[in-house]
Design an enzyme around this catalytic site. Structure first.
Site, PDB file in Angstrom:
ATOM      1  N   ASP A 187      66.031  90.435  93.002  1.00  0.00           N
ATOM      2  CA  ASP A 187      66.574  89.509  92.202  1.00  0.00           C
ATOM      3  C   ASP A 187      66.376  87.911  92.940  1.00  0.00           C
ATOM      4  O   ASP A 187      67.011  87.524  92.420  1.00  0.00           O
ATOM      5  CB  ASP A 187      68.101  89.923  91.954  1.00  0.00           C
ATOM      6  CG  ASP A 187      69.043  88.811  90.862  1.00  0.00           C
ATOM      7  OD1 ASP A 187      67.943  88.028  89.355  1.00  0.00           O
ATOM      8  OD2 ASP A 187      69.260  87.705  90.281  1.00  0.00           O
ATOM      9  N   ASP A 203      72.512  85.507  98.136  1.00  0.00           N
ATOM     10  CA  ASP A 203      72.573  86.557  97.209  1.00  0.00           C
ATOM     11  C   ASP A 203      71.734  87.363  97.471  1.00  0.00           C
ATOM     12  O   ASP A 203      71.033  87.971  96.653  1.00  0.00           O
ATOM     13  CB  ASP A 203      73.012  86.248  96.207  1.00  0.00           C
ATOM     14  CG  ASP A 203      73.616  84.916  95.675  1.00  0.00           C
ATOM     15  OD1 ASP A 203      74.551  84.574  95.840  1.00  0.00           O
ATOM     16  OD2 ASP A 203      73.287  84.046  95.043  1.00  0.00           O
TER      17      ASP A 203
END
Length: 251
Positions: A187, A203
């Site tokens: 991502d 993240d």
């Protein structure tokens, strides 16, 4: 936890002044864990959230000696991202044996997964926040920034600071992640790259092994996301195929 127990916990927290900003969205169990973590890491107090997403919030925590940690707290009462979490967790060969029967157990597994991914990346030389500990739905990392103010995201940088050298640094981190840590972010974009003294990848909860079935597709998407951003800022980027060759992966 019963109502009177919850009030007792919240009163103790306020009395000890452990929380400069008490967040009503956190569960009583989370507050108990935060107290335990504060004791382990010599934390003086927690400040208000500095980032908030679908799955978690991040809070600065200041220790007695002035050091800051980033405390990521995953929501345990929401199922908004449950499907995505299941996809990235159970699609990862490293977590094939995990069977989460309820949302809370799933979130705890998700937190452990991010801690493990951070640990692998950190040891491999990827610039990520150093993982400190994970307790149920709470992940503690080194703080990237200064005095409780987080470093800017790539998307927040002024135009003049977005350079070819910065692009090369991001691609270099991607290369270390894939070739040495053997992980694909899954991502990657301007929203989860921090720029401080250097580029940091953040993240990484959804990061998966390069051996996973859809790893190459996700890697291509990561590359294209990075290229799209830098290209939009006038930076000449490398073709996706050329980057894949550096990663010893063919399309």
């Amino acid at each position: 936890m019963k109502l009177f127990e919850k009030k007792k916990v919240e009163k103790r927290i306020k009395d000890e002044d452990l929380f400069k900003v008490v967040d009503s969205t956190l569960s009583p169990r989370t507050y108990v864990l935060l107290e335990e973590i504060a004791s382990k890491l010599n934390i003086d107090y927690y400040l208000g959230a500095i980032s908030s997403g679908k799955e978690a919030k991040v809070y600065p925590a200041k220790t007695m000696d002035g050091k800051y940690y980033a405390v990521k707290i995953y929501y345990v009462s929401t199922s908004a991202s449950k499907r995505a979490i299941q996809k990235y967790t159970f699609g990862d060969k490293r977590f094939e044996d995990i069977k989460a029967t309820n949302t809370r157990k799933l979130i705890i597994t998700w937190a452990r997964k991010e801690f493990k991914n951070l640990s692998i990346m950190y040891e491999a030389g990827v610039n990520v926040p150093k993982p400190i500990l994970v307790e149920e739905n709470i992940l503690v990392m080194d703080f990237i920034g200064e005095n409780g103010k987080r470093a800017p995201l790539l998307k927040e940088l002024p135009e003049e600071e977005i350079t070819k050298d910065l692009y090369d640094e991001v691609i270099n981190q991607l290369e270390i992640m894939v070739n040495k840590a053997k992980l694909v972010h899954g991502d990657l974009s301007e929203y989860n790259i921090m720029v401080w003294d250097k580029v940091y990848i953040i993240d990484v909860s959804q990061a998966i092994s390069i051996e996973s079935e859809n790893a190459t597709d996700l890697l291509i998407r990561d590359i294209e996301n990075v290229n799209r951003f830098f290209s939009s800022k006038g930076i000449e980027v490398y073709p996706t195929e050329d980057i894949l060759k550096r990663l010893n992966i063919t399309k």
